[in-house]
Each structure stands twice: as structure tokens, then as C-alpha cells.
Design a protein around this motif. Structure first.
Motif, mmCIF file in Angstrom:
data_model
loop_
_atom_site.group_PDB
_atom_site.id
_atom_site.type_symbol
_atom_site.label_atom_id
_atom_site.label_comp_id
_atom_site.label_asym_id
_atom_site.label_seq_id
_atom_site.Cartn_x
_atom_site.Cartn_y
_atom_site.Cartn_z
ATOM 1 N N GLY A 113 0.802 -1.217 0.000
ATOM 2 C CA GLY A 113 0.000 0.000 0.000
ATOM 3 C C GLY A 113 0.830 1.261 0.000
ATOM 4 O O GLY A 113 0.337 2.331 -0.344
ATOM 5 N N ALA A 114 2.124 1.150 0.373
ATOM 6 C CA ALA A 114 2.991 2.328 0.360
ATOM 7 C C ALA A 114 3.480 2.635 -1.047
ATOM 8 O O ALA A 114 3.728 3.794 -1.392
ATOM 9 C CB ALA A 114 4.182 2.118 1.283
ATOM 10 N N PHE A 115 3.612 1.601 -1.881
ATOM 11 C CA PHE A 115 4.059 1.766 -3.264
ATOM 12 C C PHE A 115 3.821 0.441 -3.982
ATOM 13 O O PHE A 115 3.455 -0.566 -3.352
ATOM 14 C CB PHE A 115 5.543 2.152 -3.331
ATOM 15 C CG PHE A 115 6.476 1.099 -2.788
ATOM 16 C CD1 PHE A 115 7.020 0.119 -3.603
ATOM 17 C CD2 PHE A 115 6.811 1.083 -1.440
ATOM 18 C CE1 PHE A 115 7.870 -0.856 -3.098
ATOM 19 C CE2 PHE A 115 7.657 0.119 -0.918
ATOM 20 C CZ PHE A 115 8.185 -0.855 -1.758
ATOM 21 N N VAL A 116 4.016 0.415 -5.291
ATOM 22 C CA VAL A 116 3.982 -0.828 -6.062
ATOM 23 C C VAL A 116 5.282 -0.937 -6.856
ATOM 24 O O VAL A 116 5.928 0.068 -7.171
ATOM 25 C CB VAL A 116 2.770 -0.917 -7.005
ATOM 26 C CG1 VAL A 116 1.475 -0.989 -6.208
ATOM 27 C CG2 VAL A 116 2.742 0.247 -7.983
ATOM 28 N N THR A 117 5.640 -2.180 -7.156
ATOM 29 C CA THR A 117 6.874 -2.472 -7.877
ATOM 30 C C THR A 117 6.539 -2.792 -9.326
ATOM 31 O O THR A 117 5.834 -3.760 -9.598
ATOM 32 C CB THR A 117 7.591 -3.675 -7.241
ATOM 33 O OG1 THR A 117 7.852 -3.390 -5.865
ATOM 34 C CG2 THR A 117 8.889 -3.981 -7.960
ATOM 35 N N GLY A 118 7.027 -1.975 -10.246
ATOM 36 C CA GLY A 118 6.780 -2.206 -11.669
ATOM 37 C C GLY A 118 7.930 -2.973 -12.299
ATOM 38 O O GLY A 118 9.086 -2.560 -12.201
ATOM 39 N N VAL A 119 7.626 -4.094 -12.933
ATOM 40 C CA VAL A 119 8.643 -4.909 -13.589
ATOM 41 C C VAL A 119 8.453 -4.756 -15.094
ATOM 42 O O VAL A 119 7.559 -5.366 -15.692
ATOM 43 C CB VAL A 119 8.531 -6.389 -13.166
ATOM 44 C CG1 VAL A 119 9.682 -7.193 -13.759
ATOM 45 C CG2 VAL A 119 8.535 -6.512 -11.643
ATOM 46 N N HIS A 120 9.273 -3.944 -15.720
ATOM 47 C CA HIS A 120 9.035 -3.577 -17.116
ATOM 48 C C HIS A 120 9.432 -4.663 -18.090
ATOM 49 O O HIS A 120 9.016 -4.627 -19.255
ATOM 50 C CB HIS A 120 9.759 -2.259 -17.427
ATOM 51 C CG HIS A 120 9.031 -1.068 -16.886
ATOM 52 N ND1 HIS A 120 8.246 -0.243 -17.661
ATOM 53 C CD2 HIS A 120 8.921 -0.588 -15.619
ATOM 54 C CE1 HIS A 120 7.707 0.700 -16.913
ATOM 55 N NE2 HIS A 120 8.103 0.513 -15.656
ATOM 56 N N SER A 121 10.191 -5.654 -17.635
ATOM 57 C CA SER A 121 10.518 -6.773 -18.524
ATOM 58 C C SER A 121 9.329 -7.706 -18.710
ATOM 59 O O SER A 121 9.230 -8.405 -19.720
ATOM 60 C CB SER A 121 11.711 -7.556 -17.974
ATOM 61 O OG SER A 121 11.441 -8.023 -16.657
ATOM 62 N N THR A 122 8.410 -7.724 -17.746
ATOM 63 C CA THR A 122 7.217 -8.581 -17.842
ATOM 64 C C THR A 122 5.942 -7.780 -18.050
ATOM 65 O O THR A 122 4.903 -8.350 -18.374
ATOM 66 C CB THR A 122 7.064 -9.418 -16.563
ATOM 67 O OG1 THR A 122 6.908 -8.541 -15.430
ATOM 68 C CG2 THR A 122 8.282 -10.300 -16.337
ATOM 69 N N GLY A 123 6.011 -6.448 -17.807
ATOM 70 C CA GLY A 123 4.839 -5.605 -18.005
ATOM 71 C C GLY A 123 3.827 -5.673 -16.885
ATOM 72 O O GLY A 123 2.659 -5.329 -17.097
ATOM 73 N N ILE A 124 4.236 -6.100 -15.690
ATOM 74 C CA ILE A 124 3.296 -6.185 -14.577
ATOM 75 C C ILE A 124 3.796 -5.345 -13.404
ATOM 76 O O ILE A 124 4.963 -4.958 -13.353
ATOM 77 C CB ILE A 124 3.086 -7.639 -14.111
ATOM 78 C CG1 ILE A 124 4.387 -8.216 -13.528
ATOM 79 C CG2 ILE A 124 2.573 -8.506 -15.246
ATOM 80 C CD1 ILE A 124 4.201 -9.556 -12.858
ATOM 81 N N TYR A 125 2.914 -5.064 -12.472
ATOM 82 C CA TYR A 125 3.314 -4.418 -11.226
ATOM 83 C C TYR A 125 2.767 -5.231 -10.057
ATOM 84 O O TYR A 125 1.736 -5.898 -10.180
ATOM 85 C CB TYR A 125 2.858 -2.953 -11.154
ATOM 86 C CG TYR A 125 1.366 -2.723 -11.087
ATOM 87 C CD1 TYR A 125 0.719 -2.583 -9.852
ATOM 88 C CD2 TYR A 125 0.602 -2.625 -12.248
ATOM 89 C CE1 TYR A 125 -0.639 -2.342 -9.785
ATOM 90 C CE2 TYR A 125 -0.762 -2.389 -12.182
ATOM 91 C CZ TYR A 125 -1.379 -2.242 -10.953
ATOM 92 O OH TYR A 125 -2.739 -2.007 -10.879
ATOM 93 N N CYS A 126 3.492 -5.165 -8.924
ATOM 94 C CA CYS A 126 3.210 -6.054 -7.796
ATOM 95 C C CYS A 126 3.234 -5.293 -6.475
ATOM 96 O O CYS A 126 3.757 -4.188 -6.374
ATOM 97 C CB CYS A 126 4.272 -7.157 -7.705
ATOM 98 S SG CYS A 126 4.470 -8.155 -9.185
ATOM 99 N N ARG A 127 2.694 -5.939 -5.450
ATOM 100 C CA ARG A 127 2.868 -5.475 -4.085
ATOM 101 C C ARG A 127 4.321 -5.691 -3.664
ATOM 102 O O ARG A 127 4.994 -6.591 -4.188
ATOM 103 C CB ARG A 127 1.983 -6.268 -3.121
ATOM 104 C CG ARG A 127 0.487 -6.134 -3.306
ATOM 105 C CD ARG A 127 -0.221 -7.087 -2.358
ATOM 106 N NE ARG A 127 -1.661 -7.030 -2.507
ATOM 107 C CZ ARG A 127 -2.466 -6.249 -1.790
ATOM 108 N NH1 ARG A 127 -1.919 -5.478 -0.851
ATOM 109 N NH2 ARG A 127 -3.758 -6.239 -1.991
ATOM 110 N N PRO A 128 4.821 -4.951 -2.673
ATOM 111 C CA PRO A 128 6.160 -5.244 -2.142
ATOM 112 C C PRO A 128 6.300 -6.676 -1.639
ATOM 113 O O PRO A 128 7.381 -7.259 -1.711
ATOM 114 C CB PRO A 128 6.312 -4.234 -0.995
ATOM 115 C CG PRO A 128 5.437 -3.092 -1.388
ATOM 116 C CD PRO A 128 4.246 -3.718 -2.078
ATOM 117 N N SER A 129 5.210 -7.261 -1.139
ATOM 118 C CA SER A 129 5.283 -8.600 -0.549
ATOM 119 C C SER A 129 5.015 -9.719 -1.538
ATOM 120 O O SER A 129 4.922 -10.879 -1.135
ATOM 121 C CB SER A 129 4.267 -8.710 0.599
ATOM 122 O OG SER A 129 2.943 -8.623 0.081
ATOM 123 N N CYS A 130 4.920 -9.405 -2.822
ATOM 124 C CA CYS A 130 4.576 -10.439 -3.810
ATOM 125 C C CYS A 130 5.528 -11.627 -3.689
ATOM 126 O O CYS A 130 6.756 -11.456 -3.657
ATOM 127 C CB CYS A 130 4.646 -9.870 -5.220
ATOM 128 S SG CYS A 130 4.144 -11.065 -6.489
#
Length: 352
Positions: free
Chosen positions: A25-42
Motif C-alpha cells: 500500500g505504500a508503493f507498487v513495484t513495476g517490472v518492465h521486462s514482464t509488463g506487470i506491477y506487484c505489491r512489495p510482498s509479492c
């Protein structure tokens, strides 16, 4: 947790590596090699750092062309997260609350909420409330308040409630904290080791100091009002065991009784140090993330530096994220040797 929006990218990266759910909830992690974004705890495998960008919220990540991870659903806040945040706010406002009261507030059973809160925060609700009260006592004592005023202002119904709850953990009482060890007897000795002369000192409750290349004057500076007595037979076995652990720091040391003083934050830092297994290291950022505040790297460094009990509270296991052994109160050579004996450092690391 929106109160942590001012994190740096380096701090966010350490949180993501630790999969710390306290920052969902503080931020999300964007992974541009896969095109997805995740929670910090993913729970997914960590991506390469070069492929990662961080976004303040799901909307920003989606505006950059990313889609939500189906595994961790970062575009929704779970009811569980909202309930924990509500409980934290209630504890901060009201002080002590029973588990049943918190369960009624959140709508969960007491047993389930206890597990949920500890999984999210790292402490039980009761331990979180105690740590909050102890921190308030320390702050008041440091600002010059009387012991009685500090205890009552922090929410303790009687001084005995504070002493009963903290003395087994901290050893020294609130009066000891303010008065520099007044009324306590500290038994000490200087022992020759392969790392140099070691000063070790203890009260009747446990070891209160372990340092290198120091003697009585430095001990006096730490405990200016305590009675210092050269150790006799009663402490020979304890000091011999401590010496053995210094010579081989990979040995378990949790059974050695300690008598330490410090703020609640310092106590949490030192406990986190004792949880780092021999043979492993952490960066200052990782230690701060373990405590739930990655922005506190400098505060963590200061708390580690205030540690009076080397090796048994293993601040030597914290190293810079950029490489190298880093600073140590007793010199980098001793720190390097301790890490080497634990098998967690090689010669190349020492040369960085």
C-alpha cells in the motif's frame, strides 16, 4: 501504508527483496521486462533491479502501461490490511486495548486477529502496545522528566507495571537508565584474546559490556554512577564462556544473560541483530526494513553504534549494501576477523 510514501528507490528495493508485507500500500513495484506491477510482498521470484521501477500507486503503474499481477492483486487493498491499520491507530490513540476489544473493532475472532496482526507488524498487539509505552517512557526520561511522571504519562497504572514488563528484557530499570547505573555493582575484567584485550563486565543479572582494547576508564564512562569491582570467582565461569564465544563467534550465544539499557528503538535494533544467524550478514537498510522503517538506516546505524555488548549482540553482522566490511567501533580488522570466523566474509570483500 500511505505514511511511508517518501521512501527512496533504494529503500523500496530492499523492502521488495525482503517481501515485507508491512509496506503493502505504500508503493507498487513495476517490472518492465514482464509488463506487470506487484505489491512489495509479492511471493514471485525477485526480478533484476535494472528492470524495476517503483510507483506511488497502482494508477501510476497502469498509466505507465503495466498491468496488475494476478498473484498478489496490488490494485486492491485487502480487508485484512485495512483492519490492521485501524487497530494500530486505535492502540496509538487509546493505549492498552485487550485482544477482544481489537477483535470487536475489526470483526475478526481474537485468535485470527492475533495471527494477522503479528504477521503484518512483526509483533503481537500487546507487544506493540508495550513497545509504544516503553518508547514514551524513554523519551520522557531523556528529556529530564521524573521517573514517576514518565511512567504515568506513558500510561502505566503503577511503576511496578513497567518494571515487571521490562526488567527481564532490559535488565536495567528506568531509574538506572536516568541515573547512569546508580546503585548497581558492575564486575569487570580485561581478558587477553586472539582479537586483542577484551573488556567484559557483568552485573548480577548478566553481561552489560563487552568491548575490545578498553579498560576501566571506558567502563566508567558508560556507567558513571555504578560501583565498579574487579570480577572474582563468582564470574569466572561466565567470563570464560563469553571468551569462548568471542574466539568462535559461530557458537550460539542466546543463552548468555544480558543486562542492557537502551531506548525501545535501540532494544528492537539489538534484538534484530541477535536474530541474524551466524554466517549471514544484513545491510543497514535490510535491518531497518526488518524493523518496519526502511527510512531509518541512519538511526539503525546509530543504535548499532550505541551497543555496549559486542559479539553477543552481533552488530558486526551488519555491512554496507555497497560492499566492504564497513565501520566498527573497535576497528574494521576485528570486524573482518569475526565475520571470517563465522564464514560470512572473504578476502575480496575486505579489500573493497
Amino acid at each position: 501504508m500511505t505514511q511511508n510514501q517518501n521512501l527512496t528507490d533504494d529503500q523500496r528495493w530492499q523492502i521488495a527483496l525482503a517481501k515485507d508485507r508491512r509496506f503493502d500500500g505504500a508503493f507498487v513495484t513495476g517490472v518492465h521486462s514482464t509488463g506487470i506491477y506487484c505489491r512489495p510482498s509479492c511471493p514471485a521470484r525477485a526480478p533484476h533491479r535494472k528492470n524495476v521501477r517503483f510507483y506511488a500507486c497502482p494508477q501510476d503503474a497502469e498509466a505507465a502501461g503495466l498491468r496488475a499481477c494476478k498473484r498478489c492483486s496490488p490494485n486492491t487493498q485487502s480487508a485484512e490490511e485495512a483492519c490492521v491499520l485501524a487497530a494500530i491507530a486505535a492502540i496509538r490513540e487509546q493505549g492498552t486495548m485487550t485482544l477482544d476489544q481489537l477483535a470487536d473493532l475489526t470483526g475478526y475472532s481474537p485468535t485470527h486477529f492475533q495471527r494477522l496482526f503479528k504477521r503484518t507488524v512483526g509483533l503481537s498487539p500487546a507487544a506493540f502496545a508495550r513497545a509504544l509505552r516503553e518508547e514514551r517512557v524513554r523519551e520522557a526520561l531523556e528529556s529530564g522528566a521524573s521517573v514517576t511522571d514518565a511512567l504515568y504519562d506513558a500510561g502505566y497504572s503503577a511503576p511496578s507495571r513497567f518494571y515487571d514488563g521490562t526488567q527481564s528484557q532490559m535488565g536495567m530499570t528506568a531509574s538506572d537508565w536516568r541515573d547512569g547505573g546508580a546503585g548497581r555493582t558492575v564486575h569487570w575484567s580485561v581478558i587477553a584474546t586472539s582479537l586483542g584485550d577484551m573488556l567484559v563486565a557483568a552485573t548480577d543479572k548478566g553481561v552489560c559490556c563487552l568491548s575490545f582494547n578498553e579498560s576501566e576508564p571506558e567502563l566508567r564512562a558508560r556507567f558513571p554512577k555504578a560501583e565498579l569491582v574487579e570480577a572474582g570467582e563468582d564470574f569466572r565461569a561466565l567470563f570464560a564462556e563469553v571468551t569462548g564465544i568471542v574466539e568462535d563467534p559461530s557458537q550460539a550465544s542466546a543463552h548468555i544473560p544480558l543486562d542492557v539499557k537502551g531506548t525501545a528503538f535501540q532494544q528492537r535494533c539489538w534484538q534484530a541483530l541477535r536474530e541474524i544467524p551466524a554466517g549471514e550478514t544484513r545491510s543497514y537498510g535490510e535491518q531497518a526494513a526488518m524493523l518496519g522503517n526502511p527510512k531509518a538506516s541512519r538511526a539503525v546505524g546509530s543504535a548499532n553504534g550505541a551497543n555496549n555488548i559486542a559479539v553477543l549482540i552481533p552488530c558486526h553482522r551488519v555491512v554496507p549494501a555497497s560492499g566492504g566490511v564497513g565501520g566498527y567501533a573497535y576497528g574494521p580488522q576485528i570486524k573482518h576477523e569475526l565475520l571470517k570466523r563465522e564464514g560470512s566474509v572473504d578476502e575480496e570483500l575486505f579489500q573493497k
